[in-house]
Design a protein around this motif. Structure first.
Motif, PDB file in Angstrom:
ATOM      1  N   TRP A  25       0.816  -1.216   0.000  1.00 23.79           N
ATOM      2  CA  TRP A  25       0.000   0.000   0.000  1.00 23.79           C
ATOM      3  C   TRP A  25       0.854   1.273   0.000  1.00 23.79           C
ATOM      4  O   TRP A  25       0.309   2.365   0.182  1.00 23.79           O
ATOM      5  CB  TRP A  25      -0.902   0.017   1.224  1.00 23.79           C
ATOM      6  CG  TRP A  25      -1.984  -1.007   1.247  1.00 23.79           C
ATOM      7  CD1 TRP A  25      -2.014  -2.174   1.960  1.00 23.79           C
ATOM      8  CD2 TRP A  25      -3.229  -0.963   0.519  1.00 23.79           C
ATOM      9  NE1 TRP A  25      -3.181  -2.855   1.733  1.00 23.79           N
ATOM     10  CE2 TRP A  25      -3.952  -2.138   0.858  1.00 23.79           C
ATOM     11  CE3 TRP A  25      -3.799  -0.049  -0.369  1.00 23.79           C
ATOM     12  CZ2 TRP A  25      -5.218  -2.411   0.338  1.00 23.79           C
ATOM     13  CZ3 TRP A  25      -5.058  -0.326  -0.896  1.00 23.79           C
ATOM     14  CH2 TRP A  25      -5.752  -1.492  -0.540  1.00 23.79           C
ATOM     15  N   TYR A  26       2.160   1.172  -0.195  1.00 17.57           N
ATOM     16  CA  TYR A  26       3.020   2.330   0.058  1.00 17.57           C
ATOM     17  C   TYR A  26       2.658   3.547  -0.787  1.00 17.57           C
ATOM     18  O   TYR A  26       2.746   4.687  -0.316  1.00 17.57           O
ATOM     19  CB  TYR A  26       4.495   1.950  -0.099  1.00 17.57           C
ATOM     20  CG  TYR A  26       5.027   1.825  -1.511  1.00 17.57           C
ATOM     21  CD1 TYR A  26       5.731   2.870  -2.108  1.00 17.57           C
ATOM     22  CD2 TYR A  26       4.852   0.655  -2.249  1.00 17.57           C
ATOM     23  CE1 TYR A  26       6.240   2.754  -3.398  1.00 17.57           C
ATOM     24  CE2 TYR A  26       5.355   0.531  -3.526  1.00 17.57           C
ATOM     25  CZ  TYR A  26       6.049   1.578  -4.103  1.00 17.57           C
ATOM     26  OH  TYR A  26       6.551   1.461  -5.378  1.00 17.57           O
ATOM     27  N   LYS A  27       2.233   3.350  -2.023  1.00 17.54           N
ATOM     28  CA  LYS A  27       1.883   4.487  -2.871  1.00 17.54           C
ATOM     29  C   LYS A  27       0.574   5.140  -2.425  1.00 17.54           C
ATOM     30  O   LYS A  27       0.462   6.377  -2.379  1.00 17.54           O
ATOM     31  CB  LYS A  27       1.762   4.040  -4.328  1.00 17.54           C
ATOM     32  CG  LYS A  27       3.060   3.599  -4.971  1.00 17.54           C
ATOM     33  CD  LYS A  27       2.820   3.164  -6.420  1.00 17.54           C
ATOM     34  CE  LYS A  27       4.100   2.705  -7.089  1.00 17.54           C
ATOM     35  NZ  LYS A  27       3.864   2.258  -8.485  1.00 17.54           N
ATOM     36  N   THR A  30       1.002   7.004   0.872  1.00 13.62           N
ATOM     37  CA  THR A  30       1.663   8.284   0.626  1.00 13.62           C
ATOM     38  C   THR A  30       0.677   9.313   0.085  1.00 13.62           C
ATOM     39  O   THR A  30       0.643  10.461   0.541  1.00 13.62           O
ATOM     40  CB  THR A  30       2.826   8.097  -0.363  1.00 13.62           C
ATOM     41  OG1 THR A  30       3.758   7.168   0.175  1.00 13.62           O
ATOM     42  CG2 THR A  30       3.534   9.418  -0.626  1.00 13.62           C
ATOM     43  N   ALA A  31      -0.153   8.910  -0.880  1.00 12.11           N
ATOM     44  CA  ALA A  31      -1.119   9.831  -1.473  1.00 12.11           C
ATOM     45  C   ALA A  31      -2.160  10.289  -0.453  1.00 12.11           C
ATOM     46  O   ALA A  31      -2.512  11.477  -0.404  1.00 12.11           O
ATOM     47  CB  ALA A  31      -1.803   9.168  -2.668  1.00 12.11           C
ATOM     48  N   SER A 169       1.271  -3.394 -13.693  1.00 10.77           N
ATOM     49  CA  SER A 169       2.005  -2.605 -12.698  1.00 10.77           C
ATOM     50  C   SER A 169       3.418  -2.307 -13.192  1.00 10.77           C
ATOM     51  O   SER A 169       3.948  -3.033 -14.047  1.00 10.77           O
ATOM     52  CB  SER A 169       2.078  -3.363 -11.363  1.00 10.77           C
ATOM     53  OG  SER A 169       0.799  -3.515 -10.792  1.00 10.77           O
ATOM     54  N   ASP A 173       7.696  -2.699  -9.261  1.00 11.05           N
ATOM     55  CA  ASP A 173       6.787  -3.176  -8.217  1.00 11.05           C
ATOM     56  C   ASP A 173       6.651  -4.690  -8.260  1.00 11.05           C
ATOM     57  O   ASP A 173       6.486  -5.329  -7.215  1.00 11.05           O
ATOM     58  CB  ASP A 173       5.426  -2.496  -8.344  1.00 11.05           C
ATOM     59  CG  ASP A 173       5.458  -1.040  -7.903  1.00 11.05           C
ATOM     60  OD1 ASP A 173       6.186  -0.741  -6.940  1.00 11.05           O
ATOM     61  OD2 ASP A 173       4.777  -0.215  -8.517  1.00 11.05           O
ATOM     62  N   LEU A 255      -0.904  -0.338  -6.871  1.00 11.18           N
ATOM     63  CA  LEU A 255       0.406  -0.120  -7.471  1.00 11.18           C
ATOM     64  C   LEU A 255       0.309   0.357  -8.916  1.00 11.18           C
ATOM     65  O   LEU A 255       1.098   1.179  -9.366  1.00 11.18           O
ATOM     66  CB  LEU A 255       1.243  -1.403  -7.399  1.00 11.18           C
ATOM     67  CG  LEU A 255       1.548  -1.916  -5.995  1.00 11.18           C
ATOM     68  CD1 LEU A 255       2.272  -3.258  -6.067  1.00 11.18           C
ATOM     69  CD2 LEU A 255       2.381  -0.908  -5.205  1.00 11.18           C
ATOM     70  N   PRO A 258      -2.319   4.033  -8.375  1.00 12.79           N
ATOM     71  CA  PRO A 258      -2.453   4.453  -6.977  1.00 12.79           C
ATOM     72  C   PRO A 258      -3.152   5.795  -6.788  1.00 12.79           C
ATOM     73  O   PRO A 258      -3.957   5.942  -5.854  1.00 12.79           O
ATOM     74  CB  PRO A 258      -1.003   4.511  -6.491  1.00 12.79           C
ATOM     75  CG  PRO A 258      -0.191   4.720  -7.728  1.00 12.79           C
ATOM     76  CD  PRO A 258      -0.909   3.948  -8.794  1.00 12.79           C
ATOM     77  N   GLU A 259      -2.875   6.779  -7.616  1.00 16.77           N
ATOM     78  CA  GLU A 259      -3.502   8.086  -7.444  1.00 16.77           C
ATOM     79  C   GLU A 259      -4.996   8.007  -7.682  1.00 16.77           C
ATOM     80  O   GLU A 259      -5.794   8.591  -6.941  1.00 16.77           O
ATOM     81  CB  GLU A 259      -2.845   9.108  -8.381  1.00 16.77           C
ATOM     82  CG  GLU A 259      -1.396   9.428  -8.056  1.00 16.77           C
ATOM     83  CD  GLU A 259      -1.234  10.186  -6.753  1.00 16.77           C
ATOM     84  OE1 GLU A 259      -2.225  10.813  -6.296  1.00 16.77           O
ATOM     85  OE2 GLU A 259      -0.129  10.157  -6.185  1.00 16.77           O
TER      86      GLU A 259
END
Length: 272
Positions: A25-27, A30-31, A169, A173, A255, A258-259
């Motif tokens: 879930w890192y992206k 971050t968002a 992806s 990733d 991934l 993500p946005e």
């Protein structure tokens, strides 16, 4: 596109799928944080950097304990938006049933979504029948080292991940995923010891069924086909259905897009 300008801010709790961990879930984390929201990604027991080994996790409730404990620890009056991916849908369903008062909404992102009044493992059984025995390609069942646990640990194969899980992806990733996945037990084996996944009375209309539930479809998902995604939503007609735009999103939507996913989660939370 900027996200999160609207008030109030939300607390998102994100739950990974089979063999994965909070890292995937890192992206999105971050968002969401960049937009001013709280975002907590959790490792289920034996996954990610959780210290337990797969042969130390005896059952599905123990596997889901990090999520259950996180909800139990929320301050009085705080409600989280739970976000499930893939196999994480079962953990989120269990958490909603146990703590409906602490859940603002449960969002299933191309995730296993069990229906009220049915055993959670029934959804897994139906998926396996839908995709067929060759769907998981080079994925493997491993030896069970703990004789007290029925069923075998399972791990995705590199070809399955490349062709059906991370196919849209970024290649870095996929490399990350291949480096970090860990074996896990689905706990869907039909046996007397796994009471949670096989309990037809576990998910009730009064608790799980009363929560605000949203399913996010991903049209180009090759791991959890969109036809099966629609079958799950048809079994729960009270669930709101949202979709990610066709093209570009694979099973790992967090991934590959993500946005877009973060924007959608914020919009869903804002409509609660």
């Amino acid at each position: 596109m900027e996200i999160g300008n609207e008030q109030p801010r939300h607390h998102f709790v994100l739950v990974h799928g089979m063999n994965h961990g909070a890292w995937c879930w890192y992206k999105v984390v971050t968002a969401l944080r960049r937009a001013g929201h709280r975002a907590t990604a959790l490792d289920m027991a034996g996954c990610g950097v959780h210290p337990a080994r797969v042969d130390e996790v005896a059952g599905f409730e123990e596997y889901s304990r990090p999520l259950l404990d996180a909800l139990a620890a929320l301050p009085p009056g705080e409600r989280a938006v739970l976000v499930a991916h893939s196999h994480g849908g079962y953990s989120v369903a269990l958490a909603v049933e146990r703590f409906p008062e602490k859940v603002a909404a449960a969002v299933f992102v191309t995730a296993s979504m069990p229906a009220v009044g049915r055993a959670m493992a029934a959804t897994s059984d139906e998926l396996l029948a839908y995709v067929g025995p060759d769907h998981f390609m080079d994925s493997e069942e491993l030896e069970q080292r703990n004789p007290k646990i029925e069923g075998k640990p399972f791990i995705f194969g590199p070809k399955f991940m490349a062709q059906r899980v991370y196919n849209l992806s970024p290649p870095e990733d996929l490399t990350l995923g291949l480096s970090l996945i860990r074996p896990a037990n689905s706990f869907t084996t039909n046996n007397s010891k796994e009471t949670v996944m096989r309990d037809e009375n576990l998910l009730t209309a009064k608790r799980y069924g009363s929560a605000s539930r949203v399913f996010v479809t991903v049209e180009d998902d090759r791991a959890l086909p969109v036809g099966f995604q629609r079958r799950m939503t048809a079994q729960s007609p009270d669930v709101q259905v949202e979709g990610m735009a066709a093209g570009g999103a694979d099973h790992m939507a967090m991934l590959s897009r993500p946005e877009e996913l973060a924007e959608l989660l914020v919009r869903i939370a804002g409509g609660i």
